[in-house]
Each structure stands twice: as C-alpha cells, then as structure tokens.
Write a protein that holds these residues in place. Structure first.
Motif, PDB file in Angstrom:
ATOM      1  N   GLU A   1      -1.968   7.368   0.324  1.00  0.00           N
ATOM      2  CA  GLU A   1      -1.740   5.869  -0.246  1.00  0.00           C
ATOM      3  C   GLU A   1      -1.411   4.932   1.338  1.00  0.00           C
ATOM      4  O   GLU A   1      -1.754   4.022   1.451  1.00  0.00           O
ATOM      5  CB  GLU A   1      -0.733   5.634  -1.094  1.00  0.00           C
ATOM      6  CG  GLU A   1      -0.517   4.310  -1.625  1.00  0.00           C
ATOM      7  CD  GLU A   1      -1.268   3.903  -2.800  1.00  0.00           C
ATOM      8  OE1 GLU A   1      -1.910   4.970  -3.145  1.00  0.00           O
ATOM      9  OE2 GLU A   1      -1.728   2.675  -2.907  1.00  0.00           O
TER      10      GLU A   1
ATOM     11  N   GLN B   1       3.027   4.326  -4.358  1.00  0.00           N
ATOM     12  CA  GLN B   1       3.588   5.515  -4.333  1.00  0.00           C
ATOM     13  C   GLN B   1       5.147   5.293  -3.608  1.00  0.00           C
ATOM     14  O   GLN B   1       5.028   4.619  -2.803  1.00  0.00           O
ATOM     15  CB  GLN B   1       2.783   6.278  -3.546  1.00  0.00           C
ATOM     16  CG  GLN B   1       1.128   6.525  -4.124  1.00  0.00           C
ATOM     17  CD  GLN B   1       1.283   7.314  -5.492  1.00  0.00           C
ATOM     18  OE1 GLN B   1       2.403   7.822  -5.847  1.00  0.00           O
ATOM     19  NE2 GLN B   1       0.394   6.884  -6.274  1.00  0.00           N
TER      20      GLN B   1
ATOM     21  N   ARG C   1       1.853   0.769  -0.922  1.00  0.00           N
ATOM     22  CA  ARG C   1       0.710   0.445  -1.773  1.00  0.00           C
ATOM     23  C   ARG C   1      -0.329   0.129  -0.619  1.00  0.00           C
ATOM     24  O   ARG C   1      -0.289  -0.954   0.158  1.00  0.00           O
ATOM     25  CB  ARG C   1       1.043  -0.700  -2.608  1.00  0.00           C
ATOM     26  CG  ARG C   1      -0.229  -1.067  -3.346  1.00  0.00           C
ATOM     27  CD  ARG C   1      -0.891  -0.156  -4.555  1.00  0.00           C
ATOM     28  NE  ARG C   1      -2.087  -0.504  -5.002  1.00  0.00           N
ATOM     29  CZ  ARG C   1      -3.428   0.325  -5.282  1.00  0.00           C
ATOM     30  NH1 ARG C   1      -3.246   1.650  -4.868  1.00  0.00           N
ATOM     31  NH2 ARG C   1      -4.349  -0.178  -5.909  1.00  0.00           N
ATOM     32  N   GLY C   2      -1.642   0.785  -0.847  1.00  0.00           N
ATOM     33  CA  GLY C   2      -2.698   0.396   0.255  1.00  0.00           C
ATOM     34  C   GLY C   2      -3.656   0.378  -0.426  1.00  0.00           C
ATOM     35  O   GLY C   2      -4.286   1.176  -1.443  1.00  0.00           O
ATOM     36  N   THR C   3      -4.676  -0.561  -0.076  1.00  0.00           N
ATOM     37  CA  THR C   3      -6.001  -0.907  -0.581  1.00  0.00           C
ATOM     38  C   THR C   3      -7.091  -0.736   0.415  1.00  0.00           C
ATOM     39  O   THR C   3      -7.857  -1.491   0.008  1.00  0.00           O
ATOM     40  CB  THR C   3      -5.941  -2.226  -1.736  1.00  0.00           C
ATOM     41  OG1 THR C   3      -5.733  -3.321  -0.759  1.00  0.00           O
ATOM     42  CG2 THR C   3      -4.941  -1.954  -2.650  1.00  0.00           C
ATOM     43  N   LYS C   4      -6.933  -0.514   1.512  1.00  0.00           N
ATOM     44  CA  LYS C   4      -7.900  -0.532   2.586  1.00  0.00           C
ATOM     45  C   LYS C   4      -8.890   0.396   2.715  1.00  0.00           C
ATOM     46  O   LYS C   4      -8.282   1.784   1.982  1.00  0.00           O
ATOM     47  CB  LYS C   4      -7.226  -0.514   4.002  1.00  0.00           C
ATOM     48  CG  LYS C   4      -6.359  -2.156   4.041  1.00  0.00           C
ATOM     49  CD  LYS C   4      -5.833  -2.237   5.455  1.00  0.00           C
ATOM     50  CE  LYS C   4      -4.880  -3.260   5.624  1.00  0.00           C
ATOM     51  NZ  LYS C   4      -4.278  -3.528   7.119  1.00  0.00           N
ATOM     52  N   ASN C   5      -9.930   0.605   3.201  1.00  0.00           N
ATOM     53  CA  ASN C   5     -10.848   1.570   3.432  1.00  0.00           C
ATOM     54  C   ASN C   5     -10.442   2.565   4.580  1.00  0.00           C
ATOM     55  O   ASN C   5     -10.059   2.255   5.487  1.00  0.00           O
ATOM     56  CB  ASN C   5     -12.294   1.224   3.556  1.00  0.00           C
ATOM     57  CG  ASN C   5     -12.863   0.349   2.507  1.00  0.00           C
ATOM     58  OD1 ASN C   5     -12.604   0.540   1.334  1.00  0.00           O
ATOM     59  ND2 ASN C   5     -14.007  -0.545   2.980  1.00  0.00           N
ATOM     60  N   ILE C   6     -10.751   3.862   4.228  1.00  0.00           N
ATOM     61  CA  ILE C   6     -10.701   4.999   5.022  1.00  0.00           C
ATOM     62  C   ILE C   6     -12.155   5.397   5.428  1.00  0.00           C
ATOM     63  O   ILE C   6     -12.928   5.641   4.333  1.00  0.00           O
ATOM     64  CB  ILE C   6      -9.850   6.105   4.638  1.00  0.00           C
ATOM     65  CG1 ILE C   6      -8.345   5.621   4.408  1.00  0.00           C
ATOM     66  CG2 ILE C   6      -9.838   7.316   5.506  1.00  0.00           C
ATOM     67  CD1 ILE C   6      -7.505   6.722   3.493  1.00  0.00           C
TER      68      ILE C   6
ATOM     69  N   ALA D   1      -8.641   2.018  -4.517  1.00  0.00           N
ATOM     70  CA  ALA D   1      -8.309   0.699  -5.216  1.00  0.00           C
ATOM     71  C   ALA D   1      -9.752  -0.111  -5.544  1.00  0.00           C
ATOM     72  O   ALA D   1      -9.605  -1.035  -6.319  1.00  0.00           O
ATOM     73  CB  ALA D   1      -7.831  -0.197  -3.898  1.00  0.00           C
TER      74      ALA D   1
ATOM     75  N   HIS E   1      -4.280   4.365   3.281  1.00  0.00           N
ATOM     76  CA  HIS E   1      -4.786   3.241   2.771  1.00  0.00           C
ATOM     77  C   HIS E   1      -4.390   1.632   3.110  1.00  0.00           C
ATOM     78  O   HIS E   1      -4.878   0.813   3.288  1.00  0.00           O
ATOM     79  CB  HIS E   1      -5.102   3.374   1.159  1.00  0.00           C
ATOM     80  CG  HIS E   1      -6.218   4.400   0.770  1.00  0.00           C
ATOM     81  ND1 HIS E   1      -7.692   3.969   1.153  1.00  0.00           N
ATOM     82  CD2 HIS E   1      -6.257   5.658   0.285  1.00  0.00           C
ATOM     83  CE1 HIS E   1      -8.224   5.124   0.680  1.00  0.00           C
ATOM     84  NE2 HIS E   1      -7.689   5.813  -0.023  1.00  0.00           N
TER      85      HIS E   1
ATOM     86  N   GLU F   1       0.740   0.913  -9.383  1.00  0.00           N
ATOM     87  CA  GLU F   1       0.091   2.001  -8.594  1.00  0.00           C
ATOM     88  C   GLU F   1       0.566   2.418  -7.318  1.00  0.00           C
ATOM     89  O   GLU F   1       0.149   3.158  -6.491  1.00  0.00           O
ATOM     90  CB  GLU F   1      -1.332   1.604  -8.524  1.00  0.00           C
ATOM     91  CG  GLU F   1      -1.448   0.226  -7.719  1.00  0.00           C
ATOM     92  CD  GLU F   1      -1.166  -0.902  -8.520  1.00  0.00           C
ATOM     93  OE1 GLU F   1       0.098  -1.290  -8.744  1.00  0.00           O
ATOM     94  OE2 GLU F   1      -2.118  -1.624  -9.348  1.00  0.00           O
TER      95      GLU F   1
ATOM     96  N   GLY G   1      -6.406  11.253   2.359  1.00  0.00           N
ATOM     97  CA  GLY G   1      -6.970  10.145   1.905  1.00  0.00           C
ATOM     98  C   GLY G   1      -8.609  10.144   2.299  1.00  0.00           C
ATOM     99  O   GLY G   1      -9.408   9.432   1.706  1.00  0.00           O
TER     100      GLY G   1
ATOM    101  N   SER H   1     -17.237   4.994   2.562  1.00  0.00           N
ATOM    102  CA  SER H   1     -15.740   5.046   2.598  1.00  0.00           C
ATOM    103  C   SER H   1     -15.001   5.640   1.075  1.00  0.00           C
ATOM    104  O   SER H   1     -15.923   5.429   0.263  1.00  0.00           O
ATOM    105  CB  SER H   1     -15.346   3.625   2.994  1.00  0.00           C
ATOM    106  OG  SER H   1     -15.185   2.697   1.686  1.00  0.00           O
ATOM    107  N   ALA H   2     -14.169   5.852   1.154  1.00  0.00           N
ATOM    108  CA  ALA H   2     -13.553   6.240  -0.051  1.00  0.00           C
ATOM    109  C   ALA H   2     -12.022   5.575  -0.274  1.00  0.00           C
ATOM    110  O   ALA H   2     -11.211   5.430   0.561  1.00  0.00           O
ATOM    111  CB  ALA H   2     -13.184   7.795  -0.258  1.00  0.00           C
ATOM    112  N   ASN H   3     -11.998   4.778  -1.453  1.00  0.00           N
ATOM    113  CA  ASN H   3     -10.844   3.961  -1.720  1.00  0.00           C
ATOM    114  C   ASN H   3     -10.507   3.645  -3.103  1.00  0.00           C
ATOM    115  O   ASN H   3     -11.145   2.798  -3.645  1.00  0.00           O
ATOM    116  CB  ASN H   3     -11.194   2.544  -0.949  1.00  0.00           C
ATOM    117  CG  ASN H   3      -9.981   1.526  -0.863  1.00  0.00           C
ATOM    118  OD1 ASN H   3      -8.808   2.035  -1.484  1.00  0.00           O
ATOM    119  ND2 ASN H   3     -10.209   0.478  -0.374  1.00  0.00           N
TER     120      ASN H   3
END
Lengths: 666, 199
Positions: free
Chosen positions: A121, A179, A222-227, B45, A124, A177, A88, B41-43
């Motif tokens: 994923e 996984q 499914r993940g939409t958070k920042n890393i 979404a 995220h 989207e 990620g 950050s890389a995202n």
C-alpha cells in the motif's frame, strides 16, 4: 529537420527523477517529528542496485545518519519503515515491511519484519520508505493518502488497542481500504517487548518501543498509484501457475499453523522461564481436545497480500476482541505458565491489543513468577499477587503495560529487569543473549551450525537466521540420495555435505561455517526484497523445497525490478547487507565477547571446538579475531565508507588492512 | 408479441466467502490484466474485483464490479447473516458516486468486470486462477431464457415517427454508421477501453 529543444526537465536537472523506476516508487518520506516537517525525497537508483531495498537500504541510512553515540531514546535515533523492493509487484508473497532502528534493550541495531498489506500500500501511495526522526510532543498519527501526508493528533486514540486503533481510524477517515500499523498501550508506555501491529501481522524485537518513544500511535496509508514492472508479461507467465502450486504444496508456508499435533513444540521446547522440557506431554486425548477448541475459536485462516498461503488465524475467544495469531505464539504463553491451550487463546486476546510480543513477553512473565517463588520478589513488590499461574500472568501483563510498580522493571525485558531487581535475580536471566530473550530451547548436544548462528546473528532471534539447511540428517542413505537429487534450492557444496552427514554426528568445520553463511544470506535477501521467509529463507530446513531460492530469485528480481542478477551477484549483495548491518553493530560496540549463546542452551558444550568454529567463521567471513570486518573485505564489498570510518575511529588499525594471518588471530 | 425460448451459456464466478483468506491476489491479477499495455502495471485500486474486509467482524467478501450508477442509493442497511453483520455497501457491485470502488484511479471512469473476455480472452478469469483458497469458483451454466420476437409492425411505427422528425436519409445514415461498430460500443465501459487502446 526540426530543431531539438532540450526538455524542461533536463534544463532543471531533474531528469533522473523522471526516469522510469521499476518495482520501487523512487521516493522516501522524511518525517521530522520534532518540527512537524514532512518532505518527499527522491532516492538514488544506485542504492537500489547496491543494497536492493528494505533492510538493505535502511541499513545504509542508519549507518549514514545515526552516529554510534546516539542513544536509542534520543530524538536523533531514526525509525524506518521500508517496503521490500518487490512489495506491490506481482511476485507472490512479496509483502513484508522491514522496520529498522536502534533498540533500548540491546543498545544496538533492531530489526523486525511484518507481513500483511502495509508495504504494498505504501508503494502504491508513492513511497518506498517512511523515515521518522525527532520526537513528537503529543501522541500523533501519520496520515498518508497518495500525495497528502499529514501528522495528525492522536489524543483520542490514547490507550486504545492496536487493532482497535486501526479500526477507529479507518472508520473516522472513511477509508475502509486503508492499511494501518499501530501500537497498543505497551508501545505508548515504552515497554521493550512492544510490537507494531498491522492487520494479521506484527513487528517485534524492539521496534514498537521506539514508535512509542517517538509518540507515533499509528500510520495510516492509502495508495492508488501504479507500480511499474520491468518485464510484466514474462513475470505474469512465470507466476500464473505458481499460485496453485504454492497453495497446494505442503513444504512451504507455516508448517505448524495448520497442525493440531503440537508434539514438536510442547515436547521439545522448554516450559516456564525456559526451564523444563516435558517429554511425553503430548497425547491423543490432548490433540482431540485442543483441536476442538481451536476449531471453535477460529473465525478463519487468513493470508497476506498476494499470497495463497493462509498462515494466520483470525480468533475470537469469548469475551475478547478478535485478534490474529500465527506460528508458535499459539503455545508460548501456555507453556510459560504451565497452562493449557485455552489460556493461551485467552491471554492473546489481551496481549495482542496491548501490542506485546508473543515470544519475549511470556518469558518475562515466567521470569517474574520464578522470582516470586524464589522469594526475590515479594508481596510488597506484587501486592495482591494471585495464586494461580493463569491469574498471575494476567496480573503481570497489566503491571507491565502500565509500567506500574515492579512492572516498570519487567517492562525492560529479562536482562535489564534482573539487574534492576538485583538480590540474585541475575541468576534467573539464563536464556538471554546480547540482552535479548532467546527462544526457550534447551537441548542436549551442542550443534555447531546453530552455535554459529546464535553467536553471530544480528537479528536477535534464531528464526530470523536459520532456515535453508535441514535441521536433521536423514538416516537412510537411499532416502538421503533422493532428497539431495531433488534439492534444487541448494548450491552443490551443500549436497555433498548433506550426503556425508550421518545422524548424531557433527558436520565438518568447513560445512558448519558454510551452512551458517547460506542460512543467513537467504534471510538478508528476503529482508531486502520483502519476500516472506515461509516461502523462502526459513522454509528449506523442513523439506528442502522452498518456492524461492538462490537460483530462481534473480529471475524474479530482474523481471520485476529490472536489475539483472545471477545467483553469485545476488549472494554478494546479501553479503554486503550482512556486513553493513554487522558494521553498524560493531560501531555500537559489538565484539567477540558478546557472541555467546546462553550457557545452558545445550547441556553438553565443547568450548574448544566452539572456539575453533567461531575462528573459522570469522576467517571465512573476512572478519578479524574480534568479529570486525577487515578493510579488505569491506572494500571488496564496496563498503569503503565503512572501512574508512573504522580506521578513523580506531576500530580497525592500519595493520589490519590485510586479512589476518593465522598467528595474529590467536 | 410472440415469445421464443432460447438456451444460452452464462459465465459466472461463484463466491464461497467462508474460504476467502483476504489475500487480495484477485485484485492484483485483475488490475494487471486490464492494464494497458496488458500487465504493464498492477494496482488493486483499479481492480474490477474487490475484497471488502472488516477484520474485527470477520467479514471478507470478494465483490465483482457491476454496472455504473450516477446516483447514490438511499438504502444503507446492515444485514446479519449467520451472526455476522454485513454493511450493504460491502457487497454492492455498483460503481457509484458515494464510494471509490470500481473506478479507474487515474481517469475515474467506471469499471466493470468483463470476465477477462476483452481482446484475447482468457479461458478462466485471472481472479479465479490466482485464488488459491478456492473462494472464487468459475462456472459456465446453461440457462434458458425467453426472448421477444421482433414485431415488424412495431418497428414500422417507431421508424415512421423518427423519419417524420429527422427525414429518411438521416435514419439510413445512422443505421449504416451503427452497423459498423455495433454491438461493441454500446456500453460506456467499452468506449473507455477503446480510448485506452489508442495510447
């Protein structure tokens, strides 16, 4: 001056949780399948610094929480999915997920990795690991959508193909989207060769069977958070130009996947049940014909997350659902059946949906055919057994995935099936080691670095151990010098040994031991941070120029995860993980007597030298004569809890607290 | 009204869908470039480019974010191109209420591809730079376009009616205020980016 008030978080003692974590999410999911309980647990950043992540931290959890008495099919066994530490992050090709558990086939530690998109994923979504314990009553799937995590009924997916399951779930959940990692019928029926399939990748070697045993059909994430990344600007500056370099470079990625010249595999690997080498099989006519077929059935080449290589082909064979294929599995079924490429493409269309490993399954099938031809299995065992090899393989696959009749024994792999069938079947189990099918290689002269890698590896397949040191010597001294001069991946000592290595000669004991050590260390690094072996640990052996190596990986890890490392400290972490995994198997009963490559792996063996090699390797590793890490070694690596446990159990005795003197070792 | 022919450089990203390997490096790079602070950050979404993937149908279509629309569309057709089926949503560039694409995952504001031209623009958009397979191709194309020449009489009529309604001073104030920020804050997307900058 304003009065300072302690923050609420500090008051509540959860300050640690709030601290910025780089590259990792800082939370694991704990799924108790028996009770249906789900918890989100904060992880200790110290573990990350100690074991990195992926296989490393999974190993620590298995050591801490699965007692050696626990049987693989017990609810107390754990099944752990770990995103690699760098999954990620923008680090190219860091997309591999590690699956760790205990295998019913070997009775020991089981580990496999899969690429694709799953690990990133999961990160995220806010998790580094999914840890399953217990067993579900009915077939379930795990649904993860950021903070929503639920176990859901999977009754409607029973018997569905692995990729089909992924497709159905994404449709049903309206999450195109998402996984998905899923098992097919093989996993559901606890076939030991079962895989976990995800997108274009799969995990094998004993993990699919445990997913099936725990009654998990699939995991949807499914993940939409920042890393967050520690030093993002510097990292992007570093990787920006690498996309094109990695894409264009021939000495990384899967060297065989794009080649239509299959001579390397068909002429060198053994056909049937690892029986027969057919030298000179390959010719131009076959190459043209096979290439035409591949071009016809291939939809396209595909890549894994954030990697410019395209090592997996998407294949649609007439009458079969679309599936993905990589590496040498293009040939394993064909060679096991003495058939041609079309057969391989055809049967993969079936076995990929069932979720069967393309390395061990063909050997089990060929083994069954051999037993039939030898009269050990009869028409009573195989009612209506077809006449052609092609039809026989399809017949056997159906029996195995349903565990029908003789398929029930065969589903346990060659080692166990041979013993269950008896009547001399044991003699046909000639290619397994530590109860696991090995690659079908039958070679001439013993090769000592390989002898050591086969003997002492914990990862069950040579491809997961070999890879940094070249397989062959370069005959021309000038060429060799040129190679060594450009060999930035290699520590100095290997350059010297490589310069000294003449074709058809054996490297010194010291060199062999070090080669084995370097090869395995690189895999332990990849498997904890999630970088693909095709860009790293497996790749140096062909061409010597992997994009990732011991000298530049510390930079990537430190820019992404904020852990400051140099090559030595990274090597030490990998050595720690290697010893921890070793310790897990030692506690499960692994000893020197088990460390024997298949008898016929090489025609010409040298038992005396092999013994010396193994002695030297153990000594080099700081292990005793039984292959058990000594207290000194364990303590030096910070694994005092292991040595303490070994002493308590009598695995180590007080006399062994010091490294063994030579005479003791004899 | 007179028409005038002008030439203009149009930047575009051409897509060769047969070359896409589905690696989604474009999504990662895009989201990182547009993060605040940049690369913080890389995202995927929050990316302004998405690879619409249907593995079983061999559909891999990179789509860049287009305009925002507050309403769902009524057409949800499936097209067959070269014996492959594509869902209409699979190559629509719109940020719309019926799907999650092209919206910032935390603020839910709609996102739009800006060809990486925001502060310190890049020579080549990031998604193209990281696309190893060559599925994304950056192109600058000179194009001719006709532009309407302003007709002073038409503007007079419009302004007169506004002045009748609000008074001349209000019109002058508005023009003065707008001229300070114009044309930067004319689209909703750029306003949202400004907000982020202040953090």
């Amino acid at each position: 001056m304003a009065r300072q008030t302690p923050s609420l978080t500090k008051w509540m003692g959860i300050e640690k949780e709030k601290k910025m974590r780089y590259a990792e999410a800082g939370f694991n999911l704990e799924i108790d399948l028996t009770r249906g309980n789900i918890e989100r647990e904060a992880t200790d950043p110290k573990w990350t610094e100690f074991y990195l992540g992926g296989q490393g931290t999974a190993g620590k959890i298995l050591w801490d929480r699965v007692r050696p008495e626990v049987e693989p099919f017990s609810p107390d066994n754990l099944l752990i999915f770990s995103a690699g530490l760098l999954n990620g992050t923008p680090v190219i090709g860091a997309n591999r997920t590690s699956v760790d558990t205990f295998s019913p086939q070997t009775g020991r530690y089981s580990h496999s990795l899969f690429g694709g998109f799953f690990g990133p994923e999961l990160k995220h979504a806010g998790y580094d690991k999914i840890i399953f314990r217990g067993k579900a009553r009915d077939l379930m799937y795990l649904y993860i959508h950021n903070d929503t995590v639920e176990l859901r009924d999977a009754g409607h997916l029973k018997g569905k193909g692995a990729l089909e399951t992924a497709h159905l779930l994404k449709q049903e959940l309206k999450l195109p989207e998402a996984q998905v990692a899923a098992i097919g019928l093989a996993g559901e029926n606890r076939v030991y060769m079962a895989t976990i399939e995800h997108a274009n990748s799969s995990a094998s070697r004993g993990v699919g069977v445990i997913m099936g045993d725990k009654r998990i059909k699939a995991i949807v994430v499914r993940g939409t958070k920042n890393i967050h990344i520690a030093r993002p600007k510097a990292l992007f500056e570093l990787i920006g130009p690498m996309y094109k370099q990695i894409h264009d470079r021939k000495d990384c990625g899967d060297p065989m996947s794009h080649e239509d010249d299959e001579a390397f595999h068909v002429d060198n690997f053994a056909w049937g049940n690892a029986r027969k080498r057919i030298k000179g099989y390959w010719n131009k006519e076959k190459e043209i014909r096979w290439k035409a077929l591949s071009d016809q059935v291939r939809n396209r080449w595909t890549g894994c997350y954030n990697c410019p290589k395209d090592c997996h082909q998407s294949v649609s064979y007439p009458g079969r659902p679309t599936y993905f294929q990589k590496c040498y599995s293009k040939l394993t079924y064909a060679m096991a059946a003495f058939e041609e490429l079309d057969f391989n493409y055809d049967i993969l269309g079936v076995t990929q949906q069932y979720g069967l490993d393309g390395f061990s399954t063909p050997q089990v099938l060929a083994f069954a055919v051999e037993l039939y031809e030898a009269g050990i299995l009869t028409d009573a065992d195989l009612p209506g057994f077809p006449k052609t090899a092609r039809e026989r393989f399809f017949y056997l696959v159906e029996k195995i995935v349903r565990r029908e009749g003789i398929g029930d024994a065969l589903a346990n792999g060659v080692y166990h099936a041979a013993r269950q069938i008896g009547k001399g079947a044991e003699a046909f189990d000639h290619n397994s080691m530590k109860k696991f099918e090995q690659v079908p290689l039958k070679l001439g002269m013993v090769n000592f670095p390989y002898f050591l890698m086969y003997a002492t590896g914990e990862k069950m397949n040579i491809t997961q151990i070999e890879g940094s040191y070249p397989q062959v010597a370069i005959p021309d001294k000038e060429e060799r010098r040129k190679f060594v001069d450009n060999w930035e991946a290699a520590p100095e000592r290997f350059k010297k040994w490589y310069m000294e290595w003449e074709p058809q000669t054996h490297p010194s004991i010291e060199a062999c031991v070090n080669i084995c050590d370097w090869n395995e260390v690189m895999h332990y690094i990849d498997d904890s941070i999630g970088t693909c072996a095709w860009l790293s640990s497996f790749r140096g052996q062909f061409g010597g120029r992997p994009p990732y190596h011991i000298f530049n990986l510390p930079t990537f890890i430190s820019l992404a995860a904020g852990i400051d490392l140099d090559p030595d400290s990274l090597w030490k972490k990998a050595a720690r993980n290697r010893n921890l995994i070793r310790a897990i198997n030692i506690r499960k009963g692994l000893r020197r007597a088990d460390e024997k490559p298949p008898e016929d792996h090489w025609k010409k063996r040298d038992p005396e030298m092999e013994k010396k090699m193994l002695d030297a390797y153990y000594e080099f590793k700081g292990w005793n004569n039984e292959g058990i890490p000594t207290k000194n070694k364990l303590d030096e690596l910070g694994l005092g809890f292991v040595s303490e446990d070994f002493l308590k159990r009598g695995i180590l005795t007080e006399n062994e607290m010091l490294p063994l003197a030579k005479e003791d070792a004899e | 009204m007179e028409e005038k022919i002008k030439t203009k450089i149009v930047k575009q990203i051409r897509v060769d869908i047969d070359k896409c390997t589905g690696c989604r490096a474009c999504e990662l790079a895009c989201s990182a470039f547009h993060a605040r602070p940049r690369y913080g950050s890389a995202n995927p979404a929050g990316s302004r480019i998405r690879v619409m993937i249907d593995e079983l149908k061999d559909v891999y279509v990179p789509v860049r974010a287009g305009f925002y629309t507050p309403a769902e569309c009524t057409g949800r057709y499936t097209y067959t191109i070269g014996s492959k089926e594509y869902r209409e949503c699979g190559f629509c560039r719109v940020a719309c209420p019926s799907r999650g694409y092209f919206k910032d995952p935390s603020s839910h504001l709609s996102l739009r591809c800006d060809m990486c031209e925001s502060d310190t623009p890049l020579e080549t958009p990031w998604c193209v730079t990281v696309c190893g397979s060559g599925a994304l191709i950056y192109e600058e194309r000179e194009t001719t376009m006709t532009e309407n020449e302003a007709n002073p009489e038409e503007i007079n009529i419009g302004l007169e009616s506004l002045a009748d309604q609000y008074g001349m001073q209000a019109i002058l104030d508005t023009v003065a205020r707008m001229s300070k920020t114009y044309p930067k804050n004319i689209s909703g997307y750029q306003i949202s980016e400004r907000k982020n900058d202040q953090k």
